[in-house]
Design a protein around this motif. Structure first.
Motif, PDB file in Angstrom:
ATOM      1  N   GLU A 264       0.829  -1.203   0.000  1.00  0.00           N
ATOM      2  CA  GLU A 264       0.000   0.000   0.000  1.00  0.00           C
ATOM      3  C   GLU A 264       0.865   1.255   0.000  1.00  0.00           C
ATOM      4  N   ALA A 265       1.995   1.205   0.718  1.00  0.00           N
ATOM      5  CA  ALA A 265       2.924   2.329   0.684  1.00  0.00           C
ATOM      6  C   ALA A 265       3.530   2.491  -0.705  1.00  0.00           C
ATOM      7  N   LEU A 266       3.879   1.384  -1.340  1.00  0.00           N
ATOM      8  CA  LEU A 266       4.435   1.440  -2.695  1.00  0.00           C
ATOM      9  C   LEU A 266       3.398   1.943  -3.700  1.00  0.00           C
ATOM     10  N   ARG A 267       2.125   1.639  -3.457  1.00  0.00           N
ATOM     11  CA  ARG A 267       1.069   2.124  -4.363  1.00  0.00           C
ATOM     12  C   ARG A 267       0.929   3.632  -4.256  1.00  0.00           C
ATOM     13  N   LEU A 268       0.809   4.141  -3.047  1.00  0.00           N
ATOM     14  CA  LEU A 268       0.608   5.575  -2.866  1.00  0.00           C
ATOM     15  C   LEU A 268       1.872   6.384  -3.137  1.00  0.00           C
ATOM     16  N   TYR A 269       3.022   5.810  -2.818  1.00  0.00           N
ATOM     17  CA  TYR A 269       4.278   6.562  -2.899  1.00  0.00           C
ATOM     18  C   TYR A 269       5.327   5.782  -3.683  1.00  0.00           C
ATOM     19  N   PRO A 270       5.067   5.504  -4.958  1.00  0.00           N
ATOM     20  CA  PRO A 270       6.033   4.722  -5.742  1.00  0.00           C
ATOM     21  C   PRO A 270       7.400   5.404  -5.735  1.00  0.00           C
ATOM     22  N   PRO A 271       8.467   4.637  -5.485  1.00  0.00           N
ATOM     23  CA  PRO A 271       9.801   5.240  -5.419  1.00  0.00           C
ATOM     24  C   PRO A 271      10.249   5.859  -6.732  1.00  0.00           C
ATOM     25  N   TRP A 304      -8.784   1.975  -8.660  1.00  0.00           N
ATOM     26  CA  TRP A 304      -8.609   1.637  -7.263  1.00  0.00           C
ATOM     27  C   TRP A 304      -9.793   2.033  -6.382  1.00  0.00           C
ATOM     28  N   GLY A 305     -10.775   2.744  -6.948  1.00  0.00           N
ATOM     29  CA  GLY A 305     -11.962   3.078  -6.182  1.00  0.00           C
ATOM     30  C   GLY A 305     -11.902   4.459  -5.553  1.00  0.00           C
ATOM     31  N   PRO A 306     -12.997   4.897  -4.932  1.00  0.00           N
ATOM     32  CA  PRO A 306     -13.098   6.266  -4.404  1.00  0.00           C
ATOM     33  C   PRO A 306     -12.139   6.555  -3.251  1.00  0.00           C
ATOM     34  N   SER A 307     -11.651   5.526  -2.562  1.00  0.00           N
ATOM     35  CA  SER A 307     -10.720   5.752  -1.447  1.00  0.00           C
ATOM     36  C   SER A 307      -9.277   5.671  -1.908  1.00  0.00           C
ATOM     37  N   VAL A 308      -9.043   5.940  -3.170  1.00  0.00           N
ATOM     38  CA  VAL A 308      -7.731   5.727  -3.779  1.00  0.00           C
ATOM     39  C   VAL A 308      -6.619   6.512  -3.094  1.00  0.00           C
ATOM     40  N   MET A 309      -6.916   7.696  -2.554  1.00  0.00           N
ATOM     41  CA  MET A 309      -5.884   8.522  -1.940  1.00  0.00           C
ATOM     42  C   MET A 309      -5.675   8.212  -0.457  1.00  0.00           C
ATOM     43  N   SER A 310      -6.396   7.259   0.068  1.00  0.00           N
ATOM     44  CA  SER A 310      -6.257   6.879   1.470  1.00  0.00           C
ATOM     45  C   SER A 310      -5.336   5.675   1.605  1.00  0.00           C
ATOM     46  N   PHE A 311      -4.546   5.675   2.663  1.00  0.00           N
ATOM     47  CA  PHE A 311      -3.678   4.542   2.966  1.00  0.00           C
ATOM     48  C   PHE A 311      -4.528   3.456   3.611  1.00  0.00           C
ATOM     49  N   ASP A 312      -4.819   2.402   2.868  1.00  0.00           N
ATOM     50  CA  ASP A 312      -5.677   1.329   3.361  1.00  0.00           C
ATOM     51  C   ASP A 312      -5.111  -0.023   2.919  1.00  0.00           C
TER      52      ASP A 312
END
Length: 402
Positions: A264-271, A304-312
């Protein structure tokens, strides 16, 4: 050797297709069915990375189009990161020891508080890990003061920014600050020629790793993860005894594994936020560089759905096919980072787990600026290279005493 004048195109987005996302630029074969690329995948990647070759004086799998050089470099990297269970145990012990060393080395009195800059701490831990795994410099790295790693990290970051923003990238042979930072860690006799430059290994290991470690640490420790103490507990347990089984284990009611947290971290914050490939069409002599936006593919709401910007991390319990195809933090075939399968994700979890385990409840997050308040659950953190320089850790006892 290819000696073409490069025409860097404006950043291009390649949006969703019936398969979830269009990856043609990464594959480097064509942009459209009737627009074939004359360059092979190695040439395409190497040409798009020439600014890095110039700025950092490197010749590795990312900047070379010579098949033998790429194969040799990749095989060496795979061999070094293919850790045995005992090697993982040693890496865990060493990272814990390095963390304790950094706390001692970096603490000092500042207005009555003992402070550690978060970015400096992450830089130092990651660089020491890289030297241990890729250069077998466990003791040498431990014995060096933190300031050596902080200076190398700063020199790398400033050089990277200049290589991307300046019209003519700075040349490594003229960058005395970066060279001196390398030689402060390696012997003064170190050969800094392109094929022997330590940055060949350091850059792929360090530069992508520290940014994801930083954001995962902030997200889980001080933002969305605050009410989920079990996430921190699980990461700390994994850091004590890292293994593939512990990485995928799903304890608790949420059934969230360390693997889920890292993904989930890699999804939101790809290096690597964007991947660049060079194209030369049969009807043209110019070479154009196109970019595929990995970060946008990872945060597309229709995927990814409506919560795409949330870390889940719970979203990783079940993934749709389009989500699997759109998730690409380590690149796509035909050129994929060797660390993708195990080492990369596991070492991210290890470093973050060590941070939580060694810090415990003795430290709190502080800020030298008013922007500390923007760490809110559900709000995506900044993924810019120079973000969060203002965050520091302060001992709880010192904060209460002041």
């Amino acid at each position: 050797m290819i000696t073409l004048s490069l025409c860097f195109s404006h950043y291009c987005q390649f949006g969703p297709s019936i398969f979830g996302w269009c990856w043609w630029p990464i594959e480097a074969t064509h942009l459209r069915k009737d627009n074939l690329n004359r360059l092979n995948p190695l040439q395409s990647r190497a040409l798009s990375n020439q600014r890095l070759r110039i700025a950092f004086g490197i010749d590795n799998a990312f900047t070379s189009h010579e098949v033998n050089r790429v194969k040799t470099f990749t095989a060496q990297a795979k061999s070094l990161i293919n850790l045995s269970p005992s090697a993982w145990s040693l890496l865990s012990d060493t990272t814990h020891r390095n963390m304790r060393r950094s706390i001692i080395d970096r603490t000092g009195d500042c207005n009555g508080e003992t402070r550690i800059q978060v970015v400096d701490l992450v830089h130092t831990l990651t660089l020491r890990m890289v030297l241990h795994v890729l250069f077998s410099m466990e003791e040498e790295a431990f014995n060096l003061p933190d300031r050596c790693f902080i200076e190398l990290a700063s020199a790398i970051n400033s050089t990277w920014i200049m290589s991307k923003t300046e019209r003519t990238p700075p040349r490594f042979e003229n960058n005395s600050r970066l060279q001196n930072a390398i030689l402060a860690i390696f012997p003064p006799t170190q050969d800094l020629s392109p094929q022997n430059n330590p940055l060949n290994m350091i850059l792929p290991g360090f530069d992508t790793m520290w940014r994801i470690v930083l954001r995962m640490f902030i997200e889980i420790g001080f933002s969305t993860g605050v009410p989920h103490s079990e996430w921190r507990t699980q990461l700390a347990a994994f850091a004590r005894t890292p293994s593939k089984a512990a990485f995928v284990q799903r304890p608790g009611l949420d059934a969230v594994s360390v693997e889920h947290l890292v993904n989930e971290a890699l999804r939101l914050y790809p290096p690597t936020k964007r991947l660049y490939r060079a194209f030369q069409y049969y009807e043209s002599s110019a070479v154009e560089v196109k970019a595929t936006d990995i970060e946008e593919a990872h945060t597309a709401e229709h995927i990814w759905g409506p919560s795409v910007m949330s870390f889940d991390p719970r979203r990783w319990h079940t993934l749709e096919n389009t989500q699997k195809q759109s998730f690409s933090p380590f690149g796509k075939k035909p050129v994929v980072c060797p660390a993708q399968s195990a080492f990369g994700p596991m070492v991210i979890g290890l470093i973050v787990g060590v941070l939580f385990m060694e810090l415990g409840d003795d430290w709190i997050l502080g800020s030298t600026e008013d922007r500390h308040g923007n760490l809110h659950p559900g709000i995506k953190l900044s993924n810019e290279r120079d973000s969060y320089q203002y965050l520091y850790l302060a001992r709880v006892d010192d904060r209460l005493a002041s």
